[in-house]
Design a protein around this motif. Structure first.
Motif, PDB file in Angstrom:
ATOM      1  N   PRO A 110      20.895  70.824  54.903  1.00  0.00           N
ATOM      2  CA  PRO A 110      19.940  70.597  55.995  1.00  0.00           C
ATOM      3  C   PRO A 110      19.562  71.952  56.606  1.00  0.00           C
ATOM      4  O   PRO A 110      20.423  72.837  56.733  1.00  0.00           O
ATOM      5  CB  PRO A 110      20.742  69.761  56.998  1.00  0.00           C
ATOM      6  CG  PRO A 110      21.866  69.168  56.208  1.00  0.00           C
ATOM      7  CD  PRO A 110      22.189  70.156  55.119  1.00  0.00           C
ATOM      8  N   SER A 136      15.591  75.467  51.307  1.00  0.00           N
ATOM      9  CA  SER A 136      15.147  75.071  52.654  1.00  0.00           C
ATOM     10  C   SER A 136      14.322  76.195  53.272  1.00  0.00           C
ATOM     11  O   SER A 136      14.757  76.882  54.215  1.00  0.00           O
ATOM     12  CB  SER A 136      16.350  74.729  53.532  1.00  0.00           C
ATOM     13  OG  SER A 136      17.082  73.688  52.953  1.00  0.00           O
ATOM     14  N   ALA A 144      12.627  69.138  58.196  1.00  0.00           N
ATOM     15  CA  ALA A 144      13.152  68.652  56.910  1.00  0.00           C
ATOM     16  C   ALA A 144      12.045  68.134  55.994  1.00  0.00           C
ATOM     17  O   ALA A 144      12.344  67.641  54.907  1.00  0.00           O
ATOM     18  CB  ALA A 144      14.182  67.551  57.159  1.00  0.00           C
ATOM     19  N   ASN A 204      17.274  60.391  48.548  1.00  0.00           N
ATOM     20  CA  ASN A 204      16.754  60.921  49.813  1.00  0.00           C
ATOM     21  C   ASN A 204      15.232  60.900  49.756  1.00  0.00           C
ATOM     22  O   ASN A 204      14.615  61.794  49.175  1.00  0.00           O
ATOM     23  CB  ASN A 204      17.260  62.350  50.067  1.00  0.00           C
ATOM     24  CG  ASN A 204      16.778  62.879  51.420  1.00  0.00           C
ATOM     25  OD1 ASN A 204      16.034  62.197  52.134  1.00  0.00           O
ATOM     26  ND2 ASN A 204      17.202  64.079  51.762  1.00  0.00           N
ATOM     27  N   SER A 207      12.910  63.944  50.116  1.00  0.00           N
ATOM     28  CA  SER A 207      12.896  64.992  49.089  1.00  0.00           C
ATOM     29  C   SER A 207      12.278  64.474  47.792  1.00  0.00           C
ATOM     30  O   SER A 207      12.185  63.269  47.568  1.00  0.00           O
ATOM     31  CB  SER A 207      14.320  65.481  48.808  1.00  0.00           C
ATOM     32  OG  SER A 207      14.816  66.200  49.902  1.00  0.00           O
TER      33      SER A 207
END
Ligand code: NAD
Length: 260
Positions: A65, A87, A179, A235, A238
């Protein structure tokens, strides 16, 4: 000359698992030595703290994260090790990571993730880029939990058709959807930066997946790319393509002919 590098993965969720599976199957010139996760993932290598992982590895793959990324970056870059970072939003939200990289002999590499065309966009920098925009469309559930959705009290279940949720710079988008808009952060880093890159976030209950439409103009070129990704089953925020882009980046070290 021994070209083999010791490698580890921090964060073994949807994307990290793709990398761990590929490393366990074997990627030439990499020795898979460890992972770091709050859970106890079973990839046949030890689970360690960020510090121990950075100490043991030459290169660490980040799949965490965004808010956890500065801690990993510190441990890795302080030890002059390389970081392969998915990320990208963390680089916009935590500028201290850039300062750490400047002082370190280690490097940060950002893969293409869930989008396409960054090679051409990097090239176009040399002619000068006038504008860069990205429109990201996701099913409403893919935006769940984002700070912007909470601040604006947006009821995602009430969205009936394709709806523009947000428009702003890549920096503002990273703050609003840390995110969800790593792709916009990556585009901004490859092109004209987080203040000048424009971002739209759309929520579409009929969207089959996460779609990213990019238009970049400059010099005598207009670059348009469109990528439609099915959400990762583990997820929905993603896309598996982002995990594959990490594996592809690692494989390029051993390929005898490399398209970059
Ligand atoms: N660049 C891109 O195109 C792109 C695309 C999709 C996702 N992403 C980003 O990639 C990152 C990973 O995505 P994902 O779908 O794999 O997430 P995920 O939630 O499936 O996995 C995250 C993993 O990190 C672990 N974790 C959380 N806190 C930790 C800590 N303090 N120490 C160790 N482990 C910890 C969790 O247990 C989990 O296994 C996210 O930041 C996401 O926003 C980037």
């Amino acid at each position: 000359m021994n070209r083999t590098k010791k490698i580890g993965v921090a964060g073994c969720g949807a994307l990290g698992s793709i990398v761990c599976d590929a490393l366990r199957d074997g990627i030439e010139y990499y020795d898979f030595v460890g992972v770091s996760d709050l859970d106890e993932p079973d990839f046949g290598v030890p689970n360690m703290s960020f510090g121990d992982l950075a100490e043991t590895c030459d290169i660490v793959v980040e799949c965490l994260p965004p808010k956890v990324v500065p801690a990993l970056a510190k441990e890795t870059l302080e030890r002059d090790k390389d970081l392969l970072m998915i990320s990208a939003c963390a680089l916009l939200l935590s500028p201290e990571i850039n300062d750490m990289a400047k002082k370190s002999a280690g490097r940060i590499m950002v893969p293409s993730g869930a989008i396409a065309g960054l090679d051409a966009i990097s090239a176009l920098n040399f002619a000068g880029i006038d504008s860069a925009t990205i429109a990201t469309t996701k099913p409403p559930r893919g935006l769940k939990g984002a700070p912007y959705i909470k601040q604006k009290n947006i009821d995602l279940d009430e969205i009936k058709g394709n709806t523009l949720i947000f428009r702003g710079s890549a920096l503002e988008a990273a703050q609003a959807f840390p995110a969800n808009v790593n792709v916009a952060a990556t585009l901004s880093l490859a092109g004209i930066g987080p203040e000048r890159t424009q971002v739209e976030v759309w929520a579409d209950p009929n969207a089959q997946g996460n779609c990213h439409d990019i238009t970049v103009k400059g010099g005598s070129s207009t670059i348009k790319t469109s990528v439609a990704n099915a959400p990762d089953p583990s997820n929905p925020k993603s896309s598996m393509l982002a995990g594959y882009s990490l594996v592809a980046t690692l494989k390029k070290r051993s390929d005898k002919i490399v398209v970059i």
